[in-house]
Design an enzyme around this catalytic site. Structure first.
Site, short mmCIF file in Angstrom:
data_model
loop_
_atom_site.label_atom_id
_atom_site.label_comp_id
_atom_site.label_asym_id
_atom_site.label_seq_id
_atom_site.Cartn_x
_atom_site.Cartn_y
_atom_site.Cartn_z
N PHE A 150 23.17 33.12 33.60
CA PHE A 150 22.28 31.95 33.54
C PHE A 150 21.37 32.10 32.32
CE2 PHE A 150 23.48 32.60 37.96
CZ PHE A 150 23.98 31.35 38.29
N LYS A 202 27.28 28.40 39.45
CA LYS A 202 27.08 28.27 38.00
C LYS A 202 27.31 26.84 37.53
CE LYS A 202 26.97 28.82 33.66
NZ LYS A 202 26.26 29.58 32.70
N ASN A 206 24.21 24.15 36.19
CA ASN A 206 24.23 23.45 34.90
C ASN A 206 24.30 21.94 35.08
OD1 ASN A 206 23.92 25.68 33.34
ND2 ASN A 206 25.95 25.65 32.41
N PHE A 247 13.10 20.87 32.63
CA PHE A 247 14.21 19.98 32.25
C PHE A 247 13.87 18.52 32.49
CE2 PHE A 247 17.74 22.49 30.67
CZ PHE A 247 17.12 23.72 30.71
N LEU A 248 12.65 18.18 32.13
CA LEU A 248 12.22 16.78 32.19
C LEU A 248 11.72 16.35 30.81
CD1 LEU A 248 10.34 16.55 35.63
CD2 LEU A 248 12.55 15.54 35.01
N ALA A 250 12.31 14.37 27.76
CA ALA A 250 13.19 13.33 27.24
C ALA A 250 13.46 13.59 25.77
CB ALA A 250 12.53 11.97 27.42
N GLY A 255 22.90 19.17 24.06
CA GLY A 255 24.09 19.63 23.33
C GLY A 255 24.33 21.08 23.67
N CYS A 258 27.30 24.98 26.23
CA CYS A 258 27.50 25.05 27.68
C CYS A 258 27.54 23.68 28.35
CB CYS A 258 26.39 25.89 28.30
SG CYS A 258 26.28 27.51 27.57
N ARG A 325 27.05 23.94 17.98
CA ARG A 325 28.06 23.36 18.87
C ARG A 325 27.50 22.16 19.63
NH1 ARG A 325 30.28 28.75 21.58
NH2 ARG A 325 28.17 29.41 21.05
C1 UGA Z 1 22.13 26.38 29.42
C2 UGA Z 1 21.38 26.75 30.72
O1 UGA Z 1 19.99 26.48 30.55
C3 UGA Z 1 21.58 28.20 31.07
O2 UGA Z 1 20.95 28.48 32.32
C4 UGA Z 1 23.07 28.49 31.17
O3 UGA Z 1 23.30 29.86 31.45
C5 UGA Z 1 23.73 28.15 29.86
O4 UGA Z 1 23.51 26.75 29.57
C6 UGA Z 1 25.20 28.47 29.98
O5 UGA Z 1 25.89 27.81 30.74
O6 UGA Z 1 25.64 29.46 29.38
P1 UGA Z 1 21.61 26.56 26.80
O7 UGA Z 1 22.75 25.63 26.61
O8 UGA Z 1 21.53 27.77 25.95
O9 UGA Z 1 21.56 27.09 28.33
O10 UGA Z 1 20.27 25.77 26.51
P2 UGA Z 1 19.18 24.94 27.33
O11 UGA Z 1 17.86 25.49 26.96
O12 UGA Z 1 19.49 24.83 28.75
O13 UGA Z 1 19.33 23.51 26.65
C7 UGA Z 1 20.51 22.75 26.78
C8 UGA Z 1 20.33 21.40 26.14
O14 UGA Z 1 19.45 20.59 26.92
C9 UGA Z 1 19.72 21.44 24.75
O15 UGA Z 1 20.38 20.50 23.93
C10 UGA Z 1 18.28 21.04 24.98
O16 UGA Z 1 17.68 20.47 23.85
C11 UGA Z 1 18.44 20.03 26.10
N1 UGA Z 1 17.23 19.85 26.94
C12 UGA Z 1 16.75 20.86 27.69
C13 UGA Z 1 16.62 18.60 26.96
O17 UGA Z 1 17.05 17.65 26.28
N2 UGA Z 1 15.53 18.42 27.77
C14 UGA Z 1 15.02 19.41 28.54
O18 UGA Z 1 14.03 19.18 29.25
C15 UGA Z 1 15.65 20.67 28.50
#
Ligand code: UGA
Length: 445
Positions: A150, A202, A206, A247-248, A250, A255, A258, A325
């Site tokens: 995670f 998992k 996600n 994760f709120l 906007a 991207g 994952c 990516r």
């Molecule tokens: C995500 C999950 O957060 C991890 O828990 C998981 O282990 C990982 O995927 C995986 O499957 O390996 P990651 O993709 O590195 O991790 O990044 P995040 O910080 O989760 O962000 C994902 C995307 O959501 C980014 O593009 C970010 O900008 C976007 N995001 C995140 C938002 O647009 N708003 C938010 O409030 C949070």
């Protein structure tokens, strides 16, 4: 402190190296195996193939406890072998497990009991298939455990050492216990469960995070229509302890390596099993549309984009990583180029190369914004908080900022002389922009 185990890792990618580095930090002896000679050479020379804060220092600190090899036989002494290979999407949206199968092909043979622990994100049912494949290959002494990661890029080391939970799905309790023992130094709830449920945890985690993002992005779009501010709305919603604040944010859509891949894989997994996962399909579609909303905002302010110079600030899919990516910047750049705009792109660490063919890659923010008709904040890099400066205003042809991450304060930015639009926030009056004479196209159609 955990009792020292010998650990093997298949895959010297991001998951493999974070896992290896952190397990070495916990006191285990780790050997990481990859099939790419240049990668192994670089790692032996102390070089990391990607940007991940704290990881280089951690690998250097544990140099004596972590080794890198091309030879799968070097993992023969390992008590636990983690599979950390990539599982990219196939054309159909299913996860491609070919790297997992090659790891099984390369598994060294030993008489001792070994445990294969799956960290790669795989469809539910993979554990069953791997167990059958192990039996078919005569590896009766190899147990199987699903132990999903995670980790989020940019703070993966922190996530590994201070997780919210550890999930362990096993066919046999003693195999699960052996993997749990590896994490003995970490004090968190452990979810001991069956393999299929661990695999699903998992994917579901996600999917839920993505759902929250697409949900708040749609709320943002409604906020724009009705004059509310999504940042305030998210604050108020997130204070409900049943919902929480995470994760709120906007923005410009999610991207990365994952979410886009895992959402497709889960949707496909459901549909292969005869279920149409309607909500997830909507989450994916909302995200695709969200990436393009910046284009409409630019058009609203600039009219036709042909010949307009647009600075894309931040290219990585999020801050803290150089990972390109499924970065929204790629969709934006190619849409802008298709409209005939000139794209000037900057990022502090990501180097998109061919991925951004047609864009001018700039070495600094000031180079990117010089003569620009608009600056778009695409990635929430800290240094962009200072964007609304007199120097930038002076350098731009038109002082327009589209803030795809709601990084700036709208009032302060407007007070600094910029026309400003965030996502889901009250918009800037058009009057803030100087008259915009129709420019000659700079790029032939
Ligand atoms: C995500 C999950 O957060 C991890 O828990 C998981 O282990 C990982 O995927 C995986 O499957 O390996 P990651 O993709 O590195 O991790 O990044 P995040 O910080 O989760 O962000 C994902 C995307 O959501 C980014 O593009 C970010 O900008 C976007 N995001 C995140 C938002 O647009 N708003 C938010 O409030 C949070």
């Amino acid at each position: 402190m955990a009792e020292t185990q010998t650990i093997g890792i298949f895959g010297a990618g991001w998951v493999g190296l974070v896992t290896g580095g952190c397990l070495a930090e916990l006191g285990h002896d780790v050997i990481v195996r990859d099939v790419v000679p240049e990668r192994i050479d670089a790692l032996q020379g102390g070089e990391l193939p990607f940007h991940e804060p704290d990881l280089p220092e951690m690998l250097a600190r544990n140099r004596g406890r972590i080794g890198y090899t091309l030879a799968a036989e070097d993992l023969v002494e390992a008590e636990t072998i983690f599979i950390c290979v990539q599982t990219p999407p196939t054309y159909s949206g299913d996860a491609d497990l070919s790297y997992v199968w090659s790891a099984l092909d390369d598994l060294p043979r030993t008489e001792r009991r070994q445990i294969l622990a799956m960290k790669s994100t795989v469809p539910v049912g993979t554990g069953e298939k791997v167990r059958a494949a192990l039996e078919a290959r005569g590896h009766e002494n190899v147990g199987y455990v699903s132990n999903p990661e995670f980790l989020a890029e940019g703070h993966a080391v922190r996530d590994f050492m201070n997780p919210d939970r550890i999930v362990i799905g096993a066919f046999h309790d003693e195999d699960g216990a052996a993997v749990e023992a590896l994490y003995a130094g970490i004090d968190v709830p452990v979810v001991n469960t069956d393999v299929a449920s661990a695999e699903m945890i998992k994917l579901a985690a996600n999917a839920f995070l993505m759902t929250r993002i697409s949900f708040i992005n749609e709320i943002a779009n409604v906020c724009e229509a009705v004059g509310a501010d999504v940042v305030e709305v998210a604050r108020g919603v997130g204070l409900d302890h049943r919902l929480g604040p995470h994760f709120l944010r906007a923005g410009i859509g999610y991207g990365g390596s994952c979410f886009p891949k895992d959402s497709l894989a889960l949707k496909q997994l459901a549909s292969n099993s005869g279920y149409h996962f309607q909500l997830l399909a909507a989450v994916i579609e909302v995200n695709e549309l969200q990436k393009r909303r910046v284009i409409q905002k630019l058009q609203k302010h600039l009219g036709k984009l042909r010949g307009k110079k647009v600075a894309l600030l931040g290219l990585a899919f999020k801050a803290g990583t150089d990972d390109m990516r499924e970065a929204p910047s790629l969709v934006l750049a190619s849409r802008l180029l298709a409209e005939g705009a000139e794209v000037r792109a900057w990022d502090p660490v990501a180097r998109p190369g061919e991925l951004m063919k047609g864009a001018v890659l700039c070495d600094s923010v000031s180079e990117a914004v010089t003569d620009a008709d608009a600056a778009v904040i695409v990635t929430e890099w800290e240094e962009l908080r200072e964007l609304a400066s007199p120097e930038v205003r002076e350098a731009m042809a038109r002082p327009l900022i589209i803030d795809g991450r709601n990084l700036l304060d709208p009032e302060e930015t407007r007070a600094a002389g910029f026309a400003y639009e965030g996502i889901g926030r009250p918009t800037s009056p058009f009057a803030a922009l100087p008259e915009t004479p129709e420019l000659e196209p700079r790029i032939p159609q």
